[in-house]
Design an enzyme around this catalytic site. Structure first.
Site, PDB file in Angstrom:
ATOM      1  N   ASP A  36      42.515  79.111  22.252  1.00 57.13           N
ATOM      2  CA  ASP A  36      41.554  78.132  21.733  1.00 57.13           C
ATOM      3  C   ASP A  36      40.125  78.629  21.985  1.00 57.13           C
ATOM      4  O   ASP A  36      39.225  77.848  22.305  1.00 57.13           O
ATOM      5  CB  ASP A  36      41.776  76.746  22.334  1.00 57.13           C
ATOM      6  CG  ASP A  36      41.030  75.650  21.570  1.00 57.13           C
ATOM      7  OD1 ASP A  36      40.484  75.941  20.484  1.00 57.13           O
ATOM      8  OD2 ASP A  36      40.998  74.504  22.055  1.00 57.13           O
ATOM      9  N   ARG A  55      34.139  81.094  14.006  1.00 56.77           N
ATOM     10  CA  ARG A  55      32.863  80.461  13.612  1.00 56.77           C
ATOM     11  C   ARG A  55      32.241  80.967  12.313  1.00 56.77           C
ATOM     12  O   ARG A  55      31.236  80.409  11.884  1.00 56.77           O
ATOM     13  CB  ARG A  55      31.824  80.584  14.724  1.00 56.77           C
ATOM     14  CG  ARG A  55      32.276  80.073  16.079  1.00 56.77           C
ATOM     15  CD  ARG A  55      32.549  78.597  16.064  1.00 56.77           C
ATOM     16  NE  ARG A  55      32.801  78.066  17.409  1.00 56.77           N
ATOM     17  CZ  ARG A  55      33.554  77.012  17.660  1.00 56.77           C
ATOM     18  NH1 ARG A  55      34.133  76.355  16.672  1.00 56.77           N
ATOM     19  NH2 ARG A  55      33.735  76.584  18.878  1.00 56.77           N
TER      20      ARG A  55
END
Lengths: 368, 424
Positions: free
Chosen positions: B305, B64
């Protein structure tokens, strides 16, 4: 949003116990958590049953016990009789001092008015929130909106939302004393519609056991169909889902335990009742069928054309509003076998019964 | 760092090694000696019952940063990786800005420097993942990128995909696709099947994954000389398609996530938005095929993931809620519980999927438990029973349906780059 808010992560199912200690037993959050702990099933199911001993919600028909349904239908018979009395109607005082908020995150006229009238006739105060002119269009989350409304002290919320599961999700996040009624969530459920349909079917056909009810139209997107399937099966009715193959959900036979077909004529031959679903024009942009004409020629009921093989005694239902000339033509809609207007009247009565049942758990300790 | 690890079971698939009661002497971060009955000369750790394996590598995580530091930062993400026993991860490029330019690569590298966990970076295959222009693959490759992907979305245009393959092969980049035929998955939060039908949610059909996977395999084969990797596969059909492609000699590798072999679509009814994944959770039949694919080598890697999201992004309705869950800290326990403990995979097979194969797919140097090499080790107890609690979470986000779950298999520690980490 800091760590404090993190408490809600995963709040759908497991993982409540561990938070008890640091929240303090007396806090409202702790109470809510305690309640949620007693609910084992998932978000769409877990607050539906009567079971939270302190509160009754109406979230689905799937999880509603048949005894409760029967009682609601019986009470709706009583209210129908009462509503027959000419005006001025004597307002009941059952829900005096209670406030109900109707939160219509998705547009609706009929259901909203029906709930408002039911609330008024039961003596409740009510406020209604609709999508236009509210913060809903300003990006406020549904949970925030409902928490704000709740903070203004309401006793119940009636929720309609375009996404499946929202009433159940909210029920999991609201304090113990706030009841939740599902007024239609996505294509999931519309329990009060199924209750009113069942009440009219029962009035017209008597015992529903073994009765063949054919539901026709856009099954894929229909909460009315889903709520009706669960409810009718509980009463032993034989349900058939009919629609063009593009509007039949996959594995529907297995998931619902019903017959599924795209041949309306065949399905109608021995039908005791046929329930025509409304075609939502705005949803049909996906190209599920070539044109309304094509649709109505195969899946519309008209006096002479499609569906003519049904028996003369077969009753016709439609949740409204009818697209005249698409699902029904004017002659069928206004005909003797049509229950359409009775359904509307019944809607108010059923919602009165639901409100009464919900709050009854608080005013008396009687357990059914 | 000097340390003696005692009584360990060393499992190193690269050397076909499985030896119990072994001691490993680490001097200055390097494996100095492996043997039995080594005398401690300073710090030592008794690892009886534990497995020492070449460090685990997760080739699909979302850190992120830059741009969405409220969900995760490189620091918190690598901390979560370390807590999960990983010594290396590859971060995906759907950041803001996306990893389409070398300056973003340097920014990330700088942040990750000096960590126990090695960070490999995945660049985009098209500029800003928009699917319209090729990314600067040459410059990205020169800055150390080994893999490109527009992860989060699939490249819609077949013509563009062909060009990506053609261009990427000049730089030996691994081309990774998130396989999703987007016209079939609009506003679809769950698998098309029992749950979508019951709840009236739009279904994300398995065929939407298989269409893109098939197309890509055909294009990769047509272009030739390119390495293709299919990310987080979820369906029985996908396993069959990859198996068939491998049998024809196509250079294809693929991965699955722990949640796709641990949970079925039924989890949606229990966990709501915490079970909203992309691709969605499927059926038991799919899980059986995935495990079969892991067993027979069709599926090369287990990747998490890892997808951190803030509370308010999950605490909403099923359609608005974000896809995905954090995965770094539950990967090993889920793998041991659902694959090893259940008897479906041996420890050697499992370690191969977590350590050897991801590095092979990325053409990173292999790590071995061998004298004279840098100690790059994942250490875990394959029999430990424990419960995963929210307070254990090291990631900045807490979006996982596994809180409160009982697991078999626990990370004991990890060693890499002269650093060691022992969670408890």
């Amino acid at each position: 949003m800091g760590k404090q808010v993190g408490v809600w992560v995963g709040c759908f199912g497991a993982g409540f116990k561990r938070r008890k200690s640091w929240l303090g037993e007396g806090s409202s959050v702790a109470k809510l958590i305690l309640r949620a702990e007693s609910l084992k099933a998932g978000i769409f199911a877990h607050l539906v049953r009567e079971t939270p001993p302190t509160r009754r919600d109406l979230l689905t028909t799937e999880h509603l016990p048949v005894e409760t349904i029967t009682r609601l239908l019986d009470r709706s018979d009583y209210f129908v009789e009462m509503l027959r009395i000419p005006s001025p109607f004597q307002k009941l005082r059952t829900l005096e001092g209670r406030t109900v908020a109707n939160l219509f995150f998705e547009n609706s006229t009929r259901t909203r008015i029906s709930f408002e009238l039911a609330e008024r006739r039961m003596g409740a105060d009510h406020v209604t929130l609709t999508p236009s002119g509210s913060s809903m269009t300003k990006g406020e989350s549904v949970l925030d909106t409902v928490r704000v409304i709740e903070a203004m002290k309401v006793d119940a919320v009636v929720v309609r939302h375009s996404v499946s599961g929202v009433p159940g999700f909210l029920a999991g996040h609201l304090p113990t004393h706030v009841h939740v009624v599902n007024a239609g969530d996505g294509a999931h459920e519309h329990p009060t519609q199924a209750l009113l349909d069942a009440a009219e079917l029962r009035a017209a056909l008597g015992d529903l056991r073994g009765k063949r009810v054919v539901i026709v139209g856009d099954i894929l997107h229909s909460r009315v169909a889903r709520s009706n399937v669960w409810l009718l099966k509980k009463f032993g009715a034989e349900v058939v889902l009919v629609g063009p193959s593009t509007l039949l959900p996959r594995h529907a036979e297995k998931v619902f335990g019903v017959e599924v077909s795209w041949k309306m004529d065949d399905a109608l031959v021995k039908a005791d009742a046929v329930m025509m679903l409304r075609i939502q024009m705005e949803r049909m942009a996906g190209g599920f069928f070539p044109s309304l004409e094509d649709y109505s020629s195969r899946y519309g009921l008209s006096a002479s054309g499609a569906g003519a093989r049904r028996s003369a005694s077969c009753v016709i239902l439609h949740p409204g509003p009818v697209n005249l000339g698409v699902e029904l033509d004017a002659e069928v809609s206004g005909g003797e076998q049509s229950l359409v207007l009775k359904q509307v009247k019944r809607g108010v009565a059923v919602r009165m019964a639901v409100l009464e049942w919900m709050f009854e758990s608080e005013t008396s300790s009687r357990v059914e | 760092m000097n340390l003696l690890l005692q009584n360990a079971r060393i499992i190193d698939p690269s050397q076909k090694l499985d030896a119990s009661g072994m001691d490993i002497e680490i001097r200055n971060g390097v494996i100095a000696r492996i043997g039995q009955g080594l005398k401690p000369d300073g710090d030592s750790r008794d690892l009886a019952g534990a497995v020492v394996a070449p460090g685990f590598f997760d080739m699909h995580v979302h850190l992120r940063e830059p741009g969405q530091e409220y969900k995760e930062t490189i620091e918190s993400g690598l901390g979560a990786a370390m807590a999960g026993g990983f010594t290396g991860v590859c971060c995906m490029p759907n950041t803001e800005p996306s990893i389409s330019d070398p300056f973003v690569v340097s920014y990330i590298k700088e942040k990750a420097a000096g960590h126990l966990v090695d960070l490999t970076i995945c660049g985009t295959m098209t500029k800003d993942r928009a699917g319209e222009e090729l990314s600067r693959m040459d410059a990205l490759a020169k800055s150390g990128i080994r893999m490109i992907s527009d992860d989060g979305v699939a490249l819609r245009s077949s013509q563009m995909m062909r060009r990506v393959f053609e261009y990427a092969k000049m730089f030996d980049l691994l081309v990774t696709q998130h396989c999703e035929e987007h016209t079939m998955t609009v506003k679809a939060p769950v698998n098309e099947g029992r749950v979508s039908t019951k709840l009236g949610l739009t279904g994300w059909p398995s065929v939407a994954e298989e269409i893109v996977l098939s197309r890509d395999i055909l294009l990769a084969e047509y272009v030739g000389g390119v390495r293709y990797h299919a990310a987080h596969l979820s369906t029985k059909g996908s396993v069959r398609i990859v198996r068939e492609a491998k049998s024809r000699g196509v250079a294809v590798t693929c991965e699955v996530t722990p949640h796709h072999f641990a949970l079925t679509e039924d989890a949606v009814e229990r966990h709501g938005t915490m079970a909203k994944m992309n691709p969605p959770l499927r059926t038991q039949e799919d899980i059986d095929a995935i495990i079969e694919g892991l067993k027979d080598g069709t599926i090369d890697c287990i990747s998490t993931d890892h997808a951190p999201h803030a509370t308010h992004e999950k605490e909403t309705d099923m359609v608005s809620a974000a896809f995905g869950i954090i995965g770094l800290e539950t990967a090993l326990p889920l793998g041991i519980t659902h694959l090893v403990e259940s008897g479906r995979l041996s420890l050697v097979e499992y370690i191969t999927k977590c350590s050897v194969n991801p590095r092979a797919a990325l053409r990173l140097p292999q790590v071995s438990v061998k004298e004279g090499t840098l100690a790059n080790l994942t250490i875990f107890d394959p029999k430990a029973k424990w419960r995963f609690m929210e307070q254990d979470i090291r990631s900045k986000s807490h979006n996982t349906p596994f809180i409160g779950q009982d697991f078999v298999g626990k990370v004991i520690g990890s060693i890499n780059n002269g650093l060691s980490h022992w969670p408890r």
